[in-house]
Design a protein around this motif. Structure first.
Motif, PDB file in Angstrom:
ATOM      1  N   ARG A  23       6.966  14.077  53.408  1.00 58.69           N
ATOM      2  CA  ARG A  23       5.718  13.576  53.512  1.00 58.69           C
ATOM      3  C   ARG A  23       4.614  14.578  53.022  1.00 58.69           C
ATOM      4  O   ARG A  23       3.772  14.076  52.215  1.00 58.69           O
ATOM      5  N   LEU A  24       4.551  15.703  53.384  1.00 58.37           N
ATOM      6  CA  LEU A  24       3.594  16.749  53.017  1.00 58.37           C
ATOM      7  C   LEU A  24       3.597  16.863  51.448  1.00 58.37           C
ATOM      8  O   LEU A  24       2.677  16.791  50.959  1.00 58.37           O
ATOM      9  N   HIS A  27       2.354  13.828  49.609  1.00 55.03           N
ATOM     10  CA  HIS A  27       0.890  13.806  49.609  1.00 55.03           C
ATOM     11  C   HIS A  27       0.104  14.796  48.705  1.00 55.03           C
ATOM     12  O   HIS A  27      -0.663  14.529  47.761  1.00 55.03           O
ATOM     13  N   LEU A  28       0.563  15.898  48.883  1.00 55.50           N
ATOM     14  CA  LEU A  28       0.272  17.095  48.081  1.00 55.50           C
ATOM     15  C   LEU A  28       0.254  16.906  46.639  1.00 55.50           C
ATOM     16  O   LEU A  28      -0.976  16.805  45.859  1.00 55.50           O
ATOM     17  N   ARG A  31      -1.873  14.029  45.522  1.00 54.98           N
ATOM     18  CA  ARG A  31      -3.440  14.330  45.286  1.00 54.98           C
ATOM     19  C   ARG A  31      -3.694  15.433  44.210  1.00 54.98           C
ATOM     20  O   ARG A  31      -4.713  15.697  43.803  1.00 54.98           O
TER      21      ARG A  31
ATOM     22  N   ARG B  84      -1.536  10.390  60.181  1.00 52.16           N
ATOM     23  CA  ARG B  84      -0.915  11.320  59.166  1.00 52.16           C
ATOM     24  C   ARG B  84      -1.514  11.312  57.922  1.00 52.16           C
ATOM     25  O   ARG B  84      -1.999  12.449  57.301  1.00 52.16           O
ATOM     26  N   GLU B  85      -2.117  10.150  57.401  1.00 55.99           N
ATOM     27  CA  GLU B  85      -2.992   9.864  56.276  1.00 55.99           C
ATOM     28  C   GLU B  85      -4.082  10.711  56.177  1.00 55.99           C
ATOM     29  O   GLU B  85      -4.710  11.376  55.438  1.00 55.99           O
ATOM     30  N   TYR B  88      -3.528  14.637  56.200  1.00 56.94           N
ATOM     31  CA  TYR B  88      -3.132  15.063  54.964  1.00 56.94           C
ATOM     32  C   TYR B  88      -4.498  15.169  54.017  1.00 56.94           C
ATOM     33  O   TYR B  88      -4.653  15.908  53.089  1.00 56.94           O
ATOM     34  N   GLU B  89      -5.023  14.007  54.236  1.00 55.92           N
ATOM     35  CA  GLU B  89      -6.433  13.783  53.115  1.00 55.92           C
ATOM     36  C   GLU B  89      -7.462  14.976  53.605  1.00 55.92           C
ATOM     37  O   GLU B  89      -7.849  15.383  52.724  1.00 55.92           O
ATOM     38  N   THR B  92      -5.845  18.518  52.369  1.00 53.67           N
ATOM     39  CA  THR B  92      -5.908  18.870  50.976  1.00 53.67           C
ATOM     40  C   THR B  92      -7.489  19.244  50.349  1.00 53.67           C
ATOM     41  O   THR B  92      -7.704  19.442  49.228  1.00 53.67           O
ATOM     42  N   GLU B  93      -8.322  18.867  51.223  1.00 55.79           N
ATOM     43  CA  GLU B  93      -9.771  19.173  50.697  1.00 55.79           C
ATOM     44  C   GLU B  93      -9.854  20.625  50.983  1.00 55.79           C
ATOM     45  O   GLU B  93      -9.241  21.380  51.782  1.00 55.79           O
TER      46      GLU B  93
END
Lengths: 149, 396
Positions: A23-24, A27-28, A31, B84-85, B88-89, B92-93
């Motif tokens: 999952r990580l 997403h990474l 992005r 979770r979203e 993670y959002e 990553t910032e």
């Protein structure tokens, strides 16, 4: 990260039995403009690759998986037509494991826990190098000394 | 009994007509034989009915609970995905806005976020760990952990210490030493917490904690090593006081010292040197492994030279081997000459082999003698035949 074919993002297949890691990473990479796909086990990944599944540009592969050892998966991946570059992402930090991975064709070995920015950067660099190696119209060769000037 | 059964049946909505007693006695006997009893038929039927009703109720409860669980699971999954979203959002910032994320969460969502955060602390390292720490603080985990360490429950205290370690939050050594109990698990975890920000104060506190116990676990030794490895001077100072009576912990402290850096300034090595004369061979051996790292210090060499002949006569083979390894690690002409001298008096083949391996480049004859000695030792009970050329190094 976009590939040489145009504006298409580079596809990355994540093979890891730990759902949190999948999952990580998903997403990474998403992005960071990659196109991630996740698969839970080595056997399932091989079935996908060997039965006409789309060959990704890169694979992020775990070593310790319950159904199939990551080394076996790596070995089988190398036998696929146009094998993708494979980066190992494992919690095993032993020299022996690293050497074996490189012998079997891995281009990099990243240990868990990992630095997310460094992982993306290494992946980018490998894909870039792979693209340049495959470039059918490479530019003229310039000696390093001239480049320095 | 019958009225109770009737009540159960009526409550279950099952109407029961009174048993017609028109059955012939032979049927009754046959049925009785079938179920293995001579009880009257009415009793048997009632028992069957009760069991049936109970089964129906039981199955109904299970199905109902399963449905509720399924519903809850679906709802949890959706909530989990959304939390979770969001996590993670922000992660990553470059500058995650944790405060606004945490403020928008319900209690259930907060628990889910803590789970996600906990997993991520084990996966991510580097600059992002600072962001994770900040989220932990925003969630109030640091305060919770502190309260847990101060609580009366052993498991709560361990949980609190675990959170400090997981997020790399340092703690005040004095507070930590005063708060935890005498339990070894807690003490070792506290040493590990102190190792997060090692300095002279935390090192002294960690060593004091370690000395409360007769022996440390492997985890405790690792924690202590992490604490003192960059500057083991406080540990040397402690050994110089020579007040450790328990040989197990003394040997462990020496082991930790042997694997630590050797930049210790001018701290005397008296404590370690005295351990060469300790009653326990384990301590003597561990002391040798420490001194092997300090061959560059003239004071250590001089002191060892004075007692070297006594050391060569140590009754324990393991200690003698450790002494030879120490000389081998010093690896200069003087040390090699002493090793060669030791080979003249050494009678144990394994110890002799150690010397041979250490001197392999300079003195082949010792290696040959060692091989011959090994042959003599083996031949009486094993047909090893020709052993071959002298071994010059140990098989891997």
């Amino acid at each position: 990260m976009h590939d040489s074919k145009g504006d298409q993002p580079s596809s990355v297949l994540i093979i890891d039995d730990e759902s949190e890691v999948r999952r990580l990473l998903e997403h990474l990479l998403d992005r960071n403009a990659f196109e991630p796909e996740t698969i839970e086990g080595g056997r399932e990944a091989l079935e996908y690759l060997q039965n006409g599944g789309e060959i990704p540009d890169a694979v992020l592969l775990d070593i310790s998986m319950p159904d199939m050892d990551g080394f076996e998966v790596l070995q089988e991946i190398q036998e696929v037509d146009h094998p993708p570059i494979t980066l190992i992402l494992s919690s095993q930090d032993r020299e022996k494991a690293k050497l074996r991975a490189f012998e079997l064709g891995a281009v990099d070995y990243i240990t868990k826990p990992f630095n997310t920015a460094v992982l993306v950067s290494r992946l980018n660099r490998h894909l870039e190098r792979e693209r340049n190696d495959c470039d059918p119209f490479p530019g003229p060769w310039v000696p390093a000394t001239e480049l320095a000037e | 009994m019958i009225s109770l059964v009737s009540l159960v049946l009526s409550l279950s909505g099952i109407s029961v007509t009174p048993l017609p007693l028109v059955w012939s006695s032979s049927y009754q006997v046959q049925l009785g034989r079938f179920v293995g009893t001579d009880a009257p038929l009415s009793y048997i039927l009632m028992a069957i009915t009760i069991i049936g009703v109970l089964l129906i109720i039981f199955v109904g409860i299970i199905l109902g609970k399963s449905w509720v669980e399924l519903h809850r699971h679906r709802r949890d999954r959706a909530v989990r995905r959304s939390v979770r979203e969001g996590f993670y959002e922000q992660l990553t910032e470059p500058n995650p806005a944790w405060e606004s994320l945490v403020a928008s969460l319900s209690d259930v969502e907060r628990d889910i976020l803590i789970e996600e955060l906990s997993q991520s602390t084990q996966l991510i390292k580097g600059s992002k760990t600072g962001d994770l720490k900040r989220l932990g603080e925003t969630l109030g985990l640091r305060d919770e952990a502190q309260a847990a360490v101060e609580s009366n429950s052993h498991y709560r205290r361990l949980w609190g210490l675990k959170i400090f370690i997981q997020f790399g939050w340092s703690a005040d050594p004095e507070w930590l030493s005063e708060t935890i109990s005498k339990d070894r698990d807690e003490g070792e975890a506290a040493i590990r917490v102190l190792a997060i920000s090692p300095d002279r104060v935390t090192r002294l506190a960690g060593i004091d904690l370690a000395l409360q116990y007769d022996a440390l676990s492997v985890y405790g030794m690792q924690a202590l090593h992490r604490l003192v490895r960059a500057d083991p001077a406080p540990l040397l100072e402690q050994l110089n006081r020579q007040d450790i009576t328990e040989s197990a912990i003394l040997a462990q402290l020496l082991r930790v010292l042997a694997f630590s850096d050797t930049f210790t300034g001018d701290v005397p090595m008296d404590g370690v040197l005295e351990c060469l004369d300790h009653d326990s061979p384990t301590v003597r051996r561990a002391a040798c492994s420490v001194l092997a790292e300090y061959g560059w210090r003239p004071d250590v060499r001089d002191r060892v030279d004075l007692i070297l002949s006594d050391l060569f006569d140590d009754p324990s083979r393991e200690v003698r081997i450790a002494i030879y390894e120490m000389l081998g690690q010093w690896d200069d002409a003087a040390a090699q000459a002493k090793l060669a001298k030791a080979a003249e008096s050494e009678t144990n083949s394994r110890a002799l082999f150690t010397i041979a391996a250490l001197l392999e480049k300079t003195d082949q004859s010792i290696a040959q003698n060692a091989t011959a000695s090994l042959r003599d030792e083996f031949e009486p009970w094993a047909d090893v035949g020709e052993i071959g050329p002298p071994l010059t190094k140990f098989p891997e």
